[in-house]
Design an enzyme around this catalytic site. Structure first.
Site, PDB file in Angstrom:
ATOM      1  N   LYS A  46       0.854  -1.188   0.000  1.00 18.12           N
ATOM      2  CA  LYS A  46       0.000   0.000   0.000  1.00 18.12           C
ATOM      3  C   LYS A  46       0.888   1.235   0.000  1.00 18.12           C
ATOM      4  O   LYS A  46       1.933   1.256   0.657  1.00 18.12           O
ATOM      5  CB  LYS A  46      -0.877   0.003   1.253  1.00 18.12           C
ATOM      6  CG  LYS A  46      -1.930   1.090   1.300  1.00 18.12           C
ATOM      7  CD  LYS A  46      -3.137   0.725   0.483  1.00 18.12           C
ATOM      8  CE  LYS A  46      -4.250   1.757   0.623  1.00 18.12           C
ATOM      9  NZ  LYS A  46      -3.963   3.066   0.041  1.00 18.12           N
ATOM     10  N   CYS A 133      -1.711  10.522  -6.808  1.00 19.70           N
ATOM     11  CA  CYS A 133      -2.892  10.241  -5.997  1.00 19.70           C
ATOM     12  C   CYS A 133      -3.938  11.328  -6.236  1.00 19.70           C
ATOM     13  O   CYS A 133      -3.723  12.492  -5.886  1.00 19.70           O
ATOM     14  CB  CYS A 133      -2.550  10.179  -4.520  1.00 19.70           C
ATOM     15  SG  CYS A 133      -3.980   9.701  -3.529  1.00 19.70           S
TER      16      CYS A 133
END
Length: 314
Positions: A46, A133
């Site tokens: 992650k 992101c």
């Protein structure tokens, strides 16, 4: 005829090119253990920040017929959690393929701090810096700011000496492909990962007359089948523009072996699966590999290198 999916990247040959996309099935050590023992050729952690992040309020992920919409907000357990896991795995399984470690700072300074931690550690795998992101409220995507991207990479490579790839958002203009490729070619990157989700889509529930996720008034990153044409375009655009020592990782819309074949044909070396992994679980890796092998058998290909990047124009 024996078909092989063996894929060489850097100094290691993986059994196949498939990985999870960072963010999917990789939050906990249990998730990572399941990936490590799955049929995937490799796996990635992650995207880590300095400290634990709870992420955006729920619901923040919603499955839709042709993919998904999400605004996760980088929930993760912090860099120490994932770094301790990968270091322990390196020690226990020294012959295992290099692990991919993703980081995504909330600022230039945090990105540099995270990479310094990795540089100073005993991590022997491959780091992915997430510059794309799209789901943190109030924060723009770094990789859409070309000057800032170059500034970050200059600072990173002044001290970072381990293998590094970057995760990019989708681009939609030839001029942007050209500008970004010119920047990336100035640095010793190991790979470019295209694409992250298409940012700020909106999905409507007509029955409720409502959005389907809570953060950002329903705006979120789009993944799955919706994004495959855009992902293929970005893979192809960078494959034809970047130095050949910078490999391309194809991410976006891989739900079948056919999708995987298309990504490879466009020039991808490794393939990451996100939305379909979220929907089907780790069994997706076994299924998609079998489907890819069937296609290769039908076409008479014994290895991926026989067709990788050889997309024909008309």
């Amino acid at each position: 005829m024996t078909v092989s999916l063996a894929t060489k990247f850097l100094d290691y040959t993986y059994e196949n090119p498939f990985m999870n996309a960072s963010g999917v099935h990789c939050m906990t050590t249990k998730d990572l253990d399941e990936l490590a023992t799955s049929e995937a050729g490799a796996f990635i952690t992650k995207s880590a920040t300095t400290s634990l992040r709870e992420g955006n309020p729920e619901p923040r992920y919603f499955s839709v017929p042709l993919g998904s919409i999400n605004s996760m907000g980088l929930p993760n357990k912090g860099i120490d959690y994932y770094l301790s896991y990968v270091l322990e795995r390196q020690r226990k399984f020294p012959d295992e393929g290099p692990i991919f470690f993703s980081v995504a700072g909330m600022s230039v300074e945090e990105n540099l701090k995270l990479l310094k931690i990795i540089q100073e550690s005993d991590f022997k795998g491959i780091t992915e810096l997430n510059l794309s992101c799209p789901n943190v409220p109030g924060k723009p995507q770094v990789a859409y700011d070309f000057e800032l991207t170059k500034e970050i990479l200059e600072k990173v490579f002044s001290f970072f000496k381990k293998p590094l790839g970057i995760k990019l958002p989708p681009y939609f203009d030839f001029a942007h492909f050209d500008i970004m490729a010119d920047i990336l070619n100035q640095f010793p990157l190991s790979y470019v990962n295209s694409i992250n989700s298409i940012g700020n889509g909106l999905y409507v529930d007509i029955d409720k007359e409502s959005v389907v996720i809570k953060p950002k008034n329903g705006f979120g990153g789009i993944g799955g089948e919706y994004v495959k044409p855009t992902a293929l375009a970005n893979v192809r655009a960078f494959y034809t523009r970047l130095n050949k020592n910078i490999k391309i990782f194809g991410t976006g819309g891989i739900t079948t072996g056919k999708d995987a074949f298309e990504h490879l044909l466009c020039g991808a070396t490794m393939l990451q699966i996100g939305t379909e992994l979220q929907k089907d679980g780790i069994s997706v890796f076994d299924r998609v590999q079998k489907e890819l092998i069937e296609i290769m058998e039908e076409k008479g290909y014994e290895t991926i290198d026989e067709f990788r990047g050889k997309l024909a124009s008309i």
